[in-house]
Design a protein around this motif. Sequence first.
Motif, PDB file in Angstrom:
ATOM      1  N   ARG A  26       0.840  -1.197   0.000  1.00  0.00           N
ATOM      2  CA  ARG A  26       0.000   0.000   0.000  1.00  0.00           C
ATOM      3  C   ARG A  26       0.878   1.252   0.000  1.00  0.00           C
ATOM      4  O   ARG A  26       2.007   1.217   0.511  1.00  0.00           O
ATOM      5  CB  ARG A  26      -0.909  -0.001   1.232  1.00  0.00           C
ATOM      6  CG  ARG A  26      -1.905  -1.145   1.248  1.00  0.00           C
ATOM      7  CD  ARG A  26      -2.784  -1.140   2.492  1.00  0.00           C
ATOM      8  NE  ARG A  26      -2.038  -1.289   3.733  1.00  0.00           N
ATOM      9  CZ  ARG A  26      -1.680  -2.458   4.270  1.00  0.00           C
ATOM     10  NH1 ARG A  26      -1.984  -3.584   3.666  1.00  0.00           N
ATOM     11  NH2 ARG A  26      -1.032  -2.488   5.415  1.00  0.00           N
ATOM     12  N   LYS A  27       0.364   2.323  -0.548  1.00  0.00           N
ATOM     13  CA  LYS A  27       1.071   3.601  -0.539  1.00  0.00           C
ATOM     14  C   LYS A  27       1.372   3.973   0.913  1.00  0.00           C
ATOM     15  O   LYS A  27       0.510   3.848   1.782  1.00  0.00           O
ATOM     16  CB  LYS A  27       0.224   4.683  -1.202  1.00  0.00           C
ATOM     17  CG  LYS A  27       0.931   6.010  -1.285  1.00  0.00           C
ATOM     18  CD  LYS A  27       0.084   7.066  -1.942  1.00  0.00           C
ATOM     19  CE  LYS A  27       0.880   8.343  -1.976  1.00  0.00           C
ATOM     20  NZ  LYS A  27       0.046   9.512  -1.939  1.00  0.00           N
ATOM     21  N   ASP A  28       2.604   4.399   1.159  1.00  0.00           N
ATOM     22  CA  ASP A  28       3.090   4.820   2.479  1.00  0.00           C
ATOM     23  C   ASP A  28       3.208   3.686   3.499  1.00  0.00           C
ATOM     24  O   ASP A  28       3.512   3.934   4.660  1.00  0.00           O
ATOM     25  CB  ASP A  28       2.233   5.953   3.066  1.00  0.00           C
ATOM     26  CG  ASP A  28       2.306   7.215   2.220  1.00  0.00           C
ATOM     27  OD1 ASP A  28       3.393   7.500   1.668  1.00  0.00           O
ATOM     28  OD2 ASP A  28       1.279   7.897   2.094  1.00  0.00           O
ATOM     29  N   GLU A  29       2.987   2.438   3.089  1.00  0.00           N
ATOM     30  CA  GLU A  29       3.187   1.318   4.004  1.00  0.00           C
ATOM     31  C   GLU A  29       4.674   1.213   4.340  1.00  0.00           C
ATOM     32  O   GLU A  29       5.530   1.346   3.470  1.00  0.00           O
ATOM     33  CB  GLU A  29       2.706   0.019   3.350  1.00  0.00           C
ATOM     34  CG  GLU A  29       2.824  -1.190   4.235  1.00  0.00           C
ATOM     35  CD  GLU A  29       2.177  -2.426   3.627  1.00  0.00           C
ATOM     36  OE1 GLU A  29       1.999  -3.395   4.374  1.00  0.00           O
ATOM     37  OE2 GLU A  29       1.848  -2.423   2.419  1.00  0.00           O
ATOM     38  N   ARG A  30       4.979   0.994   5.609  1.00  0.00           N
ATOM     39  CA  ARG A  30       6.374   0.867   6.048  1.00  0.00           C
ATOM     40  C   ARG A  30       6.903  -0.505   5.644  1.00  0.00           C
ATOM     41  O   ARG A  30       6.259  -1.512   5.900  1.00  0.00           O
ATOM     42  CB  ARG A  30       6.468   1.074   7.550  1.00  0.00           C
ATOM     43  CG  ARG A  30       6.128   2.508   7.943  1.00  0.00           C
ATOM     44  CD  ARG A  30       5.959   2.689   9.450  1.00  0.00           C
ATOM     45  NE  ARG A  30       6.963   2.048  10.253  1.00  0.00           N
ATOM     46  CZ  ARG A  30       8.099   2.624  10.699  1.00  0.00           C
ATOM     47  NH1 ARG A  30       8.332   3.877  10.408  1.00  0.00           N
ATOM     48  NH2 ARG A  30       8.956   1.953  11.430  1.00  0.00           N
ATOM     49  N   VAL A  31       8.099  -0.513   5.013  1.00  0.00           N
ATOM     50  CA  VAL A  31       8.665  -1.747   4.474  1.00  0.00           C
ATOM     51  C   VAL A  31      10.111  -1.920   4.949  1.00  0.00           C
ATOM     52  O   VAL A  31      10.920  -1.005   4.827  1.00  0.00           O
ATOM     53  CB  VAL A  31       8.646  -1.725   2.925  1.00  0.00           C
ATOM     54  CG1 VAL A  31       9.334  -2.941   2.352  1.00  0.00           C
ATOM     55  CG2 VAL A  31       7.229  -1.592   2.406  1.00  0.00           C
ATOM     56  N   LEU A  32      10.393  -3.103   5.473  1.00  0.00           N
ATOM     57  CA  LEU A  32      11.756  -3.510   5.756  1.00  0.00           C
ATOM     58  C   LEU A  32      12.070  -4.616   4.764  1.00  0.00           C
ATOM     59  O   LEU A  32      11.394  -5.644   4.738  1.00  0.00           O
ATOM     60  CB  LEU A  32      11.893  -4.054   7.183  1.00  0.00           C
ATOM     61  CG  LEU A  32      13.240  -4.702   7.524  1.00  0.00           C
ATOM     62  CD1 LEU A  32      14.369  -3.664   7.478  1.00  0.00           C
ATOM     63  CD2 LEU A  32      13.170  -5.369   8.898  1.00  0.00           C
ATOM     64  N   VAL A  33      13.070  -4.406   3.918  1.00  0.00           N
ATOM     65  CA  VAL A  33      13.467  -5.407   2.930  1.00  0.00           C
ATOM     66  C   VAL A  33      14.525  -6.294   3.577  1.00  0.00           C
ATOM     67  O   VAL A  33      15.532  -5.799   4.074  1.00  0.00           O
ATOM     68  CB  VAL A  33      14.027  -4.734   1.652  1.00  0.00           C
ATOM     69  CG1 VAL A  33      14.600  -5.773   0.702  1.00  0.00           C
ATOM     70  CG2 VAL A  33      12.929  -3.924   0.971  1.00  0.00           C
ATOM     71  N   VAL A  34      14.267  -7.621   3.568  1.00  0.00           N
ATOM     72  CA  VAL A  34      15.199  -8.576   4.168  1.00  0.00           C
ATOM     73  C   VAL A  34      15.554  -9.623   3.124  1.00  0.00           C
ATOM     74  O   VAL A  34      14.680 -10.222   2.508  1.00  0.00           O
ATOM     75  CB  VAL A  34      14.577  -9.264   5.410  1.00  0.00           C
ATOM     76  CG1 VAL A  34      15.563 -10.250   6.014  1.00  0.00           C
ATOM     77  CG2 VAL A  34      14.146  -8.226   6.438  1.00  0.00           C
ATOM     78  N   GLU A  35      16.838  -9.843   2.941  1.00  0.00           N
ATOM     79  CA  GLU A  35      17.352 -10.835   1.990  1.00  0.00           C
ATOM     80  C   GLU A  35      18.115 -11.886   2.781  1.00  0.00           C
ATOM     81  O   GLU A  35      18.771 -11.562   3.764  1.00  0.00           O
ATOM     82  CB  GLU A  35      18.274 -10.132   0.985  1.00  0.00           C
ATOM     83  CG  GLU A  35      18.966 -11.025   0.005  1.00  0.00           C
ATOM     84  CD  GLU A  35      18.047 -11.612  -1.044  1.00  0.00           C
ATOM     85  OE1 GLU A  35      17.303 -12.556  -0.701  1.00  0.00           O
ATOM     86  OE2 GLU A  35      18.082 -11.147  -2.187  1.00  0.00           O
ATOM     87  N   ASP A  36      18.032 -13.146   2.341  1.00  0.00           N
ATOM     88  CA  ASP A  36      18.767 -14.190   3.055  1.00  0.00           C
ATOM     89  C   ASP A  36      20.267 -14.031   2.836  1.00  0.00           C
ATOM     90  O   ASP A  36      21.018 -13.832   3.777  1.00  0.00           O
ATOM     91  CB  ASP A  36      18.265 -15.591   2.701  1.00  0.00           C
ATOM     92  CG  ASP A  36      18.245 -15.882   1.209  1.00  0.00           C
ATOM     93  OD1 ASP A  36      18.573 -14.992   0.397  1.00  0.00           O
ATOM     94  OD2 ASP A  36      17.890 -17.020   0.849  1.00  0.00           O
ATOM     95  N   VAL A  37      20.720 -14.118   1.597  1.00  0.00           N
ATOM     96  CA  VAL A  37      22.145 -13.989   1.290  1.00  0.00           C
ATOM     97  C   VAL A  37      22.302 -12.957   0.185  1.00  0.00           C
ATOM     98  O   VAL A  37      21.651 -13.051  -0.847  1.00  0.00           O
ATOM     99  CB  VAL A  37      22.743 -15.337   0.813  1.00  0.00           C
ATOM    100  CG1 VAL A  37      24.220 -15.177   0.473  1.00  0.00           C
ATOM    101  CG2 VAL A  37      22.547 -16.417   1.865  1.00  0.00           C
ATOM    102  N   VAL A  38      23.144 -11.983   0.409  1.00  0.00           N
ATOM    103  CA  VAL A  38      23.400 -10.980  -0.626  1.00  0.00           C
ATOM    104  C   VAL A  38      24.838 -11.146  -1.129  1.00  0.00           C
ATOM    105  O   VAL A  38      25.763 -11.300  -0.351  1.00  0.00           O
ATOM    106  CB  VAL A  38      23.140  -9.538  -0.124  1.00  0.00           C
ATOM    107  CG1 VAL A  38      24.096  -9.135   0.967  1.00  0.00           C
ATOM    108  CG2 VAL A  38      23.211  -8.541  -1.254  1.00  0.00           C
ATOM    109  N   THR A  39      24.966 -11.184  -2.455  1.00  0.00           N
ATOM    110  CA  THR A  39      26.280 -11.264  -3.079  1.00  0.00           C
ATOM    111  C   THR A  39      26.535  -9.993  -3.878  1.00  0.00           C
ATOM    112  O   THR A  39      27.425  -9.223  -3.569  1.00  0.00           O
ATOM    113  CB  THR A  39      26.390 -12.503  -3.993  1.00  0.00           C
ATOM    114  OG1 THR A  39      26.116 -13.659  -3.204  1.00  0.00           O
ATOM    115  CG2 THR A  39      27.784 -12.627  -4.590  1.00  0.00           C
TER     116      THR A  39
END
Length: 111
Positions: A26-39
């Motif tokens: 949704r517009k203005d929804e707070r988001v935390l982006v989480v990735e398992d493994v980043v290369t």
Amino acid sequence: EALGCRMIFTERENGKMQLRRGFNLRKDERVLVVEDVVTTGKSIKEVLDIVKEKKANLVGIATLIDRGDQKVFSEAPTSLIKLSIKSYVPQQCRFCKDETPLVAPGSKQKA
């Protein structure tokens, strides 16, 4: 779940990262982006594009394992562990030179 937050995820389909399975932001929804493994950070960058497109509010980026040697973000993601694992271009990879069969990364491999 312990925080009472909604969890959604993206998937790559036909080479393009997208929200699937009926998920939406949704517009203005707070988001935390989480990735398992980043290369390389490519997947996170694609997810950030989706967050921006949906006009959601990015509050942070986190990874379980950061094994990248380059910083591709203006601010480094918060990671539980940082591993220094060397990556090779095909011309410098001994397995490539020996033509050793490799297994491609990812969870959607075809047998």
